[in-house]
Scaffold this motif. Structure first.
Motif, PDB file in Angstrom:
ATOM      1  N   LEU A  15       0.819  -1.213   0.000  1.00  0.00           N
ATOM      2  CA  LEU A  15       0.000   0.000   0.000  1.00  0.00           C
ATOM      3  C   LEU A  15       0.854   1.265   0.000  1.00  0.00           C
ATOM      4  O   LEU A  15       0.527   2.249  -0.674  1.00  0.00           O
ATOM      5  CB  LEU A  15      -0.932  -0.005   1.215  1.00  0.00           C
ATOM      6  N   GLN A  16       1.942   1.247   0.760  1.00  0.00           N
ATOM      7  CA  GLN A  16       2.806   2.422   0.861  1.00  0.00           C
ATOM      8  C   GLN A  16       3.340   2.843  -0.502  1.00  0.00           C
ATOM      9  O   GLN A  16       3.493   4.035  -0.785  1.00  0.00           O
ATOM     10  CB  GLN A  16       3.960   2.136   1.828  1.00  0.00           C
ATOM     11  N   ASN A  17       3.589   1.893  -1.379  1.00  0.00           N
ATOM     12  CA  ASN A  17       4.134   2.201  -2.695  1.00  0.00           C
ATOM     13  C   ASN A  17       3.069   2.621  -3.708  1.00  0.00           C
ATOM     14  O   ASN A  17       3.417   3.062  -4.813  1.00  0.00           O
ATOM     15  CB  ASN A  17       4.893   0.993  -3.247  1.00  0.00           C
ATOM     16  N   LEU A  18       1.799   2.491  -3.337  1.00  0.00           N
ATOM     17  CA  LEU A  18       0.714   2.796  -4.268  1.00  0.00           C
ATOM     18  C   LEU A  18      -0.045   4.072  -3.930  1.00  0.00           C
ATOM     19  O   LEU A  18      -0.333   4.885  -4.817  1.00  0.00           O
ATOM     20  CB  LEU A  18      -0.298   1.635  -4.302  1.00  0.00           C
ATOM     21  N   VAL A  19      -0.412   4.231  -2.657  1.00  0.00           N
ATOM     22  CA  VAL A  19      -1.389   5.263  -2.277  1.00  0.00           C
ATOM     23  C   VAL A  19      -0.720   6.582  -1.918  1.00  0.00           C
ATOM     24  O   VAL A  19       0.488   6.644  -1.659  1.00  0.00           O
ATOM     25  CB  VAL A  19      -2.282   4.775  -1.124  1.00  0.00           C
ATOM     26  N   THR A  20      -1.520   7.633  -1.879  1.00  0.00           N
ATOM     27  CA  THR A  20      -0.993   8.985  -1.679  1.00  0.00           C
ATOM     28  C   THR A  20      -0.594   9.286  -0.234  1.00  0.00           C
ATOM     29  O   THR A  20       0.294  10.099  -0.002  1.00  0.00           O
ATOM     30  CB  THR A  20      -2.047  10.023  -2.107  1.00  0.00           C
ATOM     31  N   ALA A  21      -1.245   8.661   0.739  1.00  0.00           N
ATOM     32  CA  ALA A  21      -0.949   8.937   2.150  1.00  0.00           C
ATOM     33  C   ALA A  21       0.229   8.102   2.629  1.00  0.00           C
ATOM     34  O   ALA A  21       0.561   7.064   2.041  1.00  0.00           O
ATOM     35  CB  ALA A  21      -2.177   8.653   3.014  1.00  0.00           C
ATOM     36  N   ASP A  22       0.847   8.545   3.718  1.00  0.00           N
ATOM     37  CA  ASP A  22       1.930   7.795   4.346  1.00  0.00           C
ATOM     38  C   ASP A  22       1.321   6.884   5.404  1.00  0.00           C
ATOM     39  O   ASP A  22       0.828   7.349   6.430  1.00  0.00           O
ATOM     40  CB  ASP A  22       2.924   8.760   4.988  1.00  0.00           C
ATOM     41  N   ILE A  23       1.326   5.582   5.152  1.00  0.00           N
ATOM     42  CA  ILE A  23       0.735   4.637   6.103  1.00  0.00           C
ATOM     43  C   ILE A  23       1.794   3.922   6.932  1.00  0.00           C
ATOM     44  O   ILE A  23       1.477   3.063   7.751  1.00  0.00           O
ATOM     45  CB  ILE A  23      -0.148   3.599   5.395  1.00  0.00           C
ATOM     46  N   ASP A  24       3.056   4.291   6.731  1.00  0.00           N
ATOM     47  CA  ASP A  24       4.160   3.575   7.368  1.00  0.00           C
ATOM     48  C   ASP A  24       4.086   3.611   8.885  1.00  0.00           C
ATOM     49  O   ASP A  24       4.500   2.659   9.558  1.00  0.00           O
ATOM     50  CB  ASP A  24       5.491   4.150   6.887  1.00  0.00           C
ATOM     51  N   THR A  25       3.574   4.707   9.440  1.00  0.00           N
ATOM     52  CA  THR A  25       3.544   4.849  10.903  1.00  0.00           C
ATOM     53  C   THR A  25       2.165   4.570  11.503  1.00  0.00           C
ATOM     54  O   THR A  25       1.981   4.772  12.705  1.00  0.00           O
ATOM     55  CB  THR A  25       3.991   6.267  11.307  1.00  0.00           C
ATOM     56  N   LEU A  26       1.215   4.117  10.696  1.00  0.00           N
ATOM     57  CA  LEU A  26      -0.120   3.835  11.234  1.00  0.00           C
ATOM     58  C   LEU A  26      -0.060   2.651  12.205  1.00  0.00           C
ATOM     59  O   LEU A  26       0.406   1.572  11.863  1.00  0.00           O
ATOM     60  CB  LEU A  26      -1.103   3.491  10.113  1.00  0.00           C
ATOM     61  N   GLU A  27      -0.548   2.872  13.408  1.00  0.00           N
ATOM     62  CA  GLU A  27      -0.648   1.808  14.405  1.00  0.00           C
ATOM     63  C   GLU A  27      -2.046   1.202  14.345  1.00  0.00           C
ATOM     64  O   GLU A  27      -2.991   1.845  13.846  1.00  0.00           O
ATOM     65  CB  GLU A  27      -0.377   2.365  15.800  1.00  0.00           C
ATOM     66  N   PRO A  28      -2.227  -0.024  14.844  1.00  0.00           N
ATOM     67  CA  PRO A  28      -3.575  -0.611  14.872  1.00  0.00           C
ATOM     68  C   PRO A  28      -4.582   0.331  15.533  1.00  0.00           C
ATOM     69  O   PRO A  28      -4.323   0.878  16.602  1.00  0.00           O
ATOM     70  CB  PRO A  28      -3.374  -1.887  15.687  1.00  0.00           C
ATOM     71  N   GLY A  29      -5.700   0.536  14.850  1.00  0.00           N
ATOM     72  CA  GLY A  29      -6.726   1.446  15.342  1.00  0.00           C
ATOM     73  C   GLY A  29      -6.627   2.842  14.758  1.00  0.00           C
ATOM     74  O   GLY A  29      -7.538   3.659  14.933  1.00  0.00           O
ATOM     75  N   GLN A  30      -5.535   3.142  14.039  1.00  0.00           N
ATOM     76  CA  GLN A  30      -5.372   4.453  13.414  1.00  0.00           C
ATOM     77  C   GLN A  30      -5.742   4.382  11.936  1.00  0.00           C
ATOM     78  O   GLN A  30      -5.581   3.346  11.287  1.00  0.00           O
ATOM     79  CB  GLN A  30      -3.929   4.945  13.556  1.00  0.00           C
ATOM     80  N   ALA A  31      -6.220   5.498  11.420  1.00  0.00           N
ATOM     81  CA  ALA A  31      -6.673   5.539  10.027  1.00  0.00           C
ATOM     82  C   ALA A  31      -6.216   6.818   9.353  1.00  0.00           C
ATOM     83  O   ALA A  31      -5.898   7.818  10.009  1.00  0.00           O
ATOM     84  CB  ALA A  31      -8.193   5.424   9.960  1.00  0.00           C
ATOM     85  N   THR A  32      -6.197   6.784   8.039  1.00  0.00           N
ATOM     86  CA  THR A  32      -5.877   7.966   7.248  1.00  0.00           C
ATOM     87  C   THR A  32      -6.788   8.024   6.034  1.00  0.00           C
ATOM     88  O   THR A  32      -7.282   6.992   5.561  1.00  0.00           O
ATOM     89  CB  THR A  32      -4.403   7.961   6.805  1.00  0.00           C
ATOM     90  N   TYR A  33      -7.014   9.202   5.536  1.00  0.00           N
ATOM     91  CA  TYR A  33      -7.685   9.411   4.262  1.00  0.00           C
ATOM     92  C   TYR A  33      -6.607   9.290   3.187  1.00  0.00           C
ATOM     93  O   TYR A  33      -5.460   9.694   3.389  1.00  0.00           O
ATOM     94  CB  TYR A  33      -8.317  10.793   4.255  1.00  0.00           C
ATOM     95  N   SER A  34      -6.922   8.735   2.028  1.00  0.00           N
ATOM     96  CA  SER A  34      -5.908   8.494   1.014  1.00  0.00           C
ATOM     97  C   SER A  34      -6.570   8.328  -0.351  1.00  0.00           C
ATOM     98  O   SER A  34      -7.791   8.459  -0.490  1.00  0.00           O
ATOM     99  CB  SER A  34      -5.093   7.249   1.372  1.00  0.00           C
ATOM    100  N   ALA A  35      -5.747   8.037  -1.360  1.00  0.00           N
ATOM    101  CA  ALA A  35      -6.266   7.847  -2.718  1.00  0.00           C
ATOM    102  C   ALA A  35      -5.288   7.021  -3.541  1.00  0.00           C
ATOM    103  O   ALA A  35      -4.100   6.920  -3.217  1.00  0.00           O
ATOM    104  CB  ALA A  35      -6.500   9.192  -3.393  1.00  0.00           C
ATOM    105  N   LEU A  36      -5.809   6.456  -4.610  1.00  0.00           N
ATOM    106  CA  LEU A  36      -5.013   5.784  -5.638  1.00  0.00           C
ATOM    107  C   LEU A  36      -5.206   6.598  -6.909  1.00  0.00           C
ATOM    108  O   LEU A  36      -6.344   6.850  -7.319  1.00  0.00           O
ATOM    109  CB  LEU A  36      -5.478   4.343  -5.830  1.00  0.00           C
TER     110      LEU A  36
END
Length: 282
Positions: free
Chosen positions: A28-49
């Motif tokens: 996902l990190q290599n595809l989507v616009t948001a940085d999900i590398d630091t997301l912990e369980p229970g955390q969310a981000t808005y993003s796009a492809l």
């Protein structure tokens, strides 16, 4: 901060895709616009492809869990998004599946269950992911009207697929685009728009005092087109506006019109970009 007055309910227009496996984060990190590398369980981000050319194909939320990432996406786009993710899978150690779960909303984040505060605007409350049938039906118009007044665009009603750049849908303002992470699809185009400041169109909230402006209505100033109305709720609406033409119209003291009558642009409270407003409206 006042939250929107709506009840806990299912959002029938949303669906869930599961991304699991030891390679899920890197995939996902290599595809989507948001940085999900630091997301912990229970955390969310808005993003796009995005398309390679930089326009939004799909916008969605990514929720990190123990063992998977749950993608809260448009139900109408789910099959196409799953197909596109599968196209990029190649040899990645990741499994993709259509999760038979419902998406819902709640005024506040419940103590139990799978939920997260809406990362775009806390006034929108919490988003829920639950087993099919666990969430009640409801009248989503209070939520929808509040979303429009806040200036938050919807996938199906406003953004679509292959039509807008992230800046035009304000994804750069709502935490959906990282300009510090490594490459993602369409990153070069989006980064160029950011650093050169070439985003002229933006979705903004507008108010039509004489009646509801229909979707697709043209917004004009002195007979010249400066935008288009998107979703509306009573006299509030969202519109894609050329901000440079709006600035010219305000400077010339020209009013904005649609087929429903005069229309007034508002600047969202979360917006970091400039919106030209008549002095009486500032």
């Amino acid at each position: 901060m006042q939250r929107l007055p709506f009840a806990t309910q299912r959002l029938p227009s949303r669906a869930v895709i599961s991304v699991a496996g030891e390679g899920a984060k890197e995939f996902l990190q290599n595809l989507v616009t948001a940085d999900i590398d630091t997301l912990e369980p229970g955390q969310a981000t808005y993003s796009a492809l995005l398309q390679p050319q930089g326009k939004i194909l799909f916008d969605f939320f990514i929720l990190a869990e123990n063992g998977r990432y749950a993608i809260d996406c448009s139900k109408a786009q789910k099959a196409d998004l799953l197909k596109r993710l599968s196209f990029y899978k190649l040899r990645a150690k990741v499994s993709l599946s259509d999760s038979d779960e419902d998406v819902g909303i709640a005024p506040v984040k419940p103590a139990n269950g799978l939920s997260y505060t809406d990362p775009r605007a806390a006034q929108l409350g919490a988003r829920l992911i639950a087993r099919k049938g666990d969430l009640p039906q409801g009248d989503a118009e209070a939520y929808r009207g509040g979303r429009i007044r806040l200036g938050i665009a919807d996938t199906d009603e406003d953004i679509g697929s292959g039509e807008l750049f992230p800046h035009e849908a304000n994804l750069d303002q709502l935490g959906a685009v990282s300009f510090k992470k490594g490459c993602f699809i369409g990153q070069e185009v989006v980064s160029r728009m950011e650093h050169r400041g070439t985003a002229r169109n933006r979705i903004v909230p507008v108010y039509s005092p004489k009646g509801s402006a229909a979707k697709g209505s043209v917004v004009t100033a002195d007979g010249k087109t400066i935008g288009t109305v998107l979703s509306s709720s009573d006299r509030d609406a969202l519109a894609l506006i050329r901000l440079d033409r709006l600035k010219d119209a305000v400077g010339a003291q020209e009013g904005l019109l649609t087929e429903a009558g005069p229309i007034y642009v508002r600047k969202p409270g979360w917006a970091r970009f400039d919106v030209a407003l008549p002095k009486d409206d500032e």
